[in-house]
Motif scaffolding. Structure first.
Motif, PDB file in Angstrom:
ATOM      1  N   ARG A  67       0.832  -1.203   0.000  1.00 43.90           N
ATOM      2  CA  ARG A  67       0.000   0.000   0.000  1.00 43.90           C
ATOM      3  C   ARG A  67       0.872   1.260   0.000  1.00 43.90           C
ATOM      4  N   GLY A  68       0.539   2.150  -0.903  1.00 38.62           N
ATOM      5  CA  GLY A  68       1.277   3.401  -0.981  1.00 38.62           C
ATOM      6  C   GLY A  68       2.458   3.374  -1.932  1.00 38.62           C
ATOM      7  N   TYR A  69       2.842   2.200  -2.356  1.00 38.09           N
ATOM      8  CA  TYR A  69       3.904   2.097  -3.355  1.00 38.09           C
ATOM      9  C   TYR A  69       3.740   0.781  -4.091  1.00 38.09           C
ATOM     10  N   PRO A 107       6.131  -5.718 -11.041  1.00 38.77           N
ATOM     11  CA  PRO A 107       5.677  -5.704  -9.640  1.00 38.77           C
ATOM     12  C   PRO A 107       5.245  -7.069  -9.138  1.00 38.77           C
ATOM     13  N   PHE A 108       5.343  -7.226  -7.844  1.00 33.58           N
ATOM     14  CA  PHE A 108       5.014  -8.496  -7.207  1.00 33.58           C
ATOM     15  C   PHE A 108       3.558  -8.873  -7.445  1.00 33.58           C
ATOM     16  N   GLY A 109       3.324 -10.184  -7.508  1.00 35.34           N
ATOM     17  CA  GLY A 109       1.961 -10.683  -7.448  1.00 35.34           C
ATOM     18  C   GLY A 109       1.348 -11.068  -8.762  1.00 35.34           C
ATOM     19  N   PRO A 541       2.183   7.742 -10.850  1.00 38.78           N
ATOM     20  CA  PRO A 541       2.776   8.235  -9.607  1.00 38.78           C
ATOM     21  C   PRO A 541       1.920   9.307  -8.939  1.00 38.78           C
ATOM     22  N   GLY A 542       2.044   9.392  -7.620  1.00 36.97           N
ATOM     23  CA  GLY A 542       1.406  10.468  -6.873  1.00 36.97           C
ATOM     24  C   GLY A 542       2.225  11.737  -6.991  1.00 36.97           C
TER      25      GLY A 542
END
Length: 553
Positions: A67-69, A107-109, A541-542
């Protein structure tokens, strides 16, 4: 302007990342535009699903919610180029070499495939295949913890120009290029070892030559030819496209007429496309013909109107024809044998029976190009026969969705506009203000919305310019997109606020030193790109800020 087509059919994620990297080498200048920011695809647009669970008969692993990244989404890149030219009174010839290297993670997953998954998949194969496969994976190394992409591109370019001293022949321009591209999907295992699971390669030549002609009266013309020859290959356990030789050869002719109040341009292009898989899969051989015409009429010294009509044909790409297509020109008899396209997290299936697309486009435009008020408005309608798209079927194999390349007749209608105002202009300060927006509606002729169409947007930008500095503030509102295709989720709208400022110092007569700061998505809005297949897994990105120092000479 010259247009170069390299014709390389490579992995989708690598293409997006490479294009972004090359763009990033040239952006953040004085005329940095927030409208461009809205179309920017960040290389964090990779697969990541916070809620994904890997369920097996004897093993269940919950993927960590980052979460958050976005975990394993970092990237590192380097590149360089050099060249030289000989310049004479009648022209020039030059040679250049460039190289780009990039390392980035998936990314993971999403791209995880453990030993248990491989054993389940291999139940339908013979024992020899199982033994060979398990020697490189499985118990020897453990599960795949994460995957990274190692990319390398090398390119050599030769360009030249010769100016004739005749009334008809004006200029001959030519270019030749050689590209050596590869990227490997490197799998890292629990025991700390790694190996390349799949290697994608593209080696090829391309060339282009144009001859500028001066014809009788007010006519001028360009006659040209273009070719490319590419060897595409994917080797490894996740190769989903057969090794293919791709050849394209084209001829084109453009003529222009200039009068006092109007100008017109006519063009025609023919191209022969040949795709020949080396494994015996059915080949593709097709000729495409495109033609266009336009008229530009000067209303006065500051504005004009444009009417353009074109009919263009496009041959299908190697991915659209041959994804998960093998010898016999058909998909695997057992869907368990389908190979995942890791960059999109889909089991993509090509269609070797696809025909070429045929698009008929009509465009009308009005432009006011000078004065304190400047504007550009374009309205267009595009009717496409046999429009090729990636269709989500809703069917799944081991929680991976199947997608097929299909074609249907479709239509696109849209409008885009930009208005600019010179608000203030003094010896020390200039203020420009602009408003822009665009929208498009895309539907299949038999009903239904075309998937992954970008939503409409409106925005505004204020730009301040001093003698040695500039500052820009932009706000863009991208609307919700709920005109979606089958099995496609709608995307919420968002507001992007961007800032940019710089200060520059002249360095003698040699160049300029510039200090700049750029802020993007300053309100930290959640931004998802509806046109991306990966928008459900990873947002853009944020809030982010970049500071840089640049020397130009």
């Amino acid at each position: 302007d010259e247009v170069e087509i390299d014709g390389f059919a490579i992995d989708e994620l690598a293409v997006e990342t490479l294009e972004e990297m090359m763009h990033g080498m040239h952006d953040h200048d004085d005329d940095h535009d927030d409208e461009h920011d809205d179309d920017h695809d960040d290389d964090h647009d990779d697969d990541h699903d916070d809620d994904h669970d890997d369920d097996h008969d004897d093993h269940e692993e919950e993927v960590e919610n980052t979460r958050g990244y976005i975990g394993n989404s970092d990237s590192e890149s380097d590149g360089y180029s050099f060249g030289f030219s000989w310049v004479g009174d009648s022209g020039f010839i030059g040679l250049a070499y460039s190289e780009l290297n990039k390392d980035y993670g998936l990314p993971f997953g999403v791209h995880s495939h453990s030993h248990e998954e491989e054993d389940h998949h291999d139940d339908d194969h013979d024992d020899d295949h199982d033994d060979d496969h398990d020697e490189g994976h499985g118990d020897e190394h453990g599960d795949v913890e994460f995957v990274r992409i190692g990319m390398e591109k090398k390119r050599i370019d030769l360009r030249g120009e010769y100016r004739f001293d005749t009334d008809i022949l004006k200029t001959l321009k030519f270019s030749l290029g050689r590209t050596d591209y590869e990227h490997g999907e490197v799998e890292f295992f629990e025991d700390g070892t790694s190996e390349v699971g799949t290697l994608f390669e593209n080696d090829g030549f391309e060339g282009r030559a144009t001859l500028d002609l001066s014809l009788p009266g007010a006519w001028s013309a360009v006659l040209g030819t273009q070719f490319s020859a590419t060897e595409f290959s994917a080797t490894g356990e996740e190769a989903y496209i057969p090794e293919t030789d791709i050849d394209a050869n084209g001829l084109f002719f453009v003529a222009a007429y200039e009068a006092e109040r109007f100008s017109t341009e006519l063009g025609i292009r023919t191209e022969r496309n040949k795709l020949d898989p080396t494994d015996g899969t059915c080949d593709f051989n097709e000729t495409s013909v495109s033609a266009s015409g336009s008229v530009l009429y000067e209303l006065d010294t500051e504005s004009n109107v444009l009417l353009g009509i074109s009919r263009s044909e496009r041959a299908p790409s190697v991915e659209e024809l041959y994804s998960n297509i093998g010898a016999g020109c058909s998909r695997p008899a057992d869907d368990e044998d389908l190979v995942l396209h890791a960059a999109t997290d889909l089991l993509e299936i090509g269609n070797p029976n696809l025909d070429k697309e045929t698009a008929t486009n009509v465009e009308f435009g009005w432009r006011k190009h000078s004065g304190n008020f400047r504007a550009e408005v374009n309205v267009y309608y595009n009717e496409i026969s046999d429009y090729i798209y990636l269709n989500l079927t809703g069917q799944e194999i081991d929680e991976q969705m199947i997608a097929t390349y299909a074609s249907e007749d479709a239509s696109f209608a849209g409008v885009e506009a930009r208005f600019e105002f010179s608000v203030l202009e003094t010896d020390d300060l200039t203020l420009d203000w602009s408003i822009f927006g665009d929208t498009v509606r895309a539907k299949f002729d038999d009903g239904g919305d075309i998937p992954r169409i970008a939503p409409g947007k409106v925005g505004t930008k204020a730009a301040f310019y001093g003698s040695r500095w500039s500052a820009h503030l932009g706000v863009t509102r991208v609307f919700e997109q709920d005109d979606v295709g089958a099995f496609e989720l709608s995307t919420d709208g968002y507001t992007r606020v961007s800032l940019y400022g710089d200060y520059h110092w002249p360095i003698g007569n040699a160049g300029e030193l510039k200090l700049f700061v750029q802020g993007s998505n300053m309100f930290d809005d959640q931004i998802r790109n509806h046109a991306s297949l990966l928008k459900n897994y990873a947002p853009e990105p944020g809030k982010n800020i970049r500071v840089g120092l640049r020397f130009s000479y």
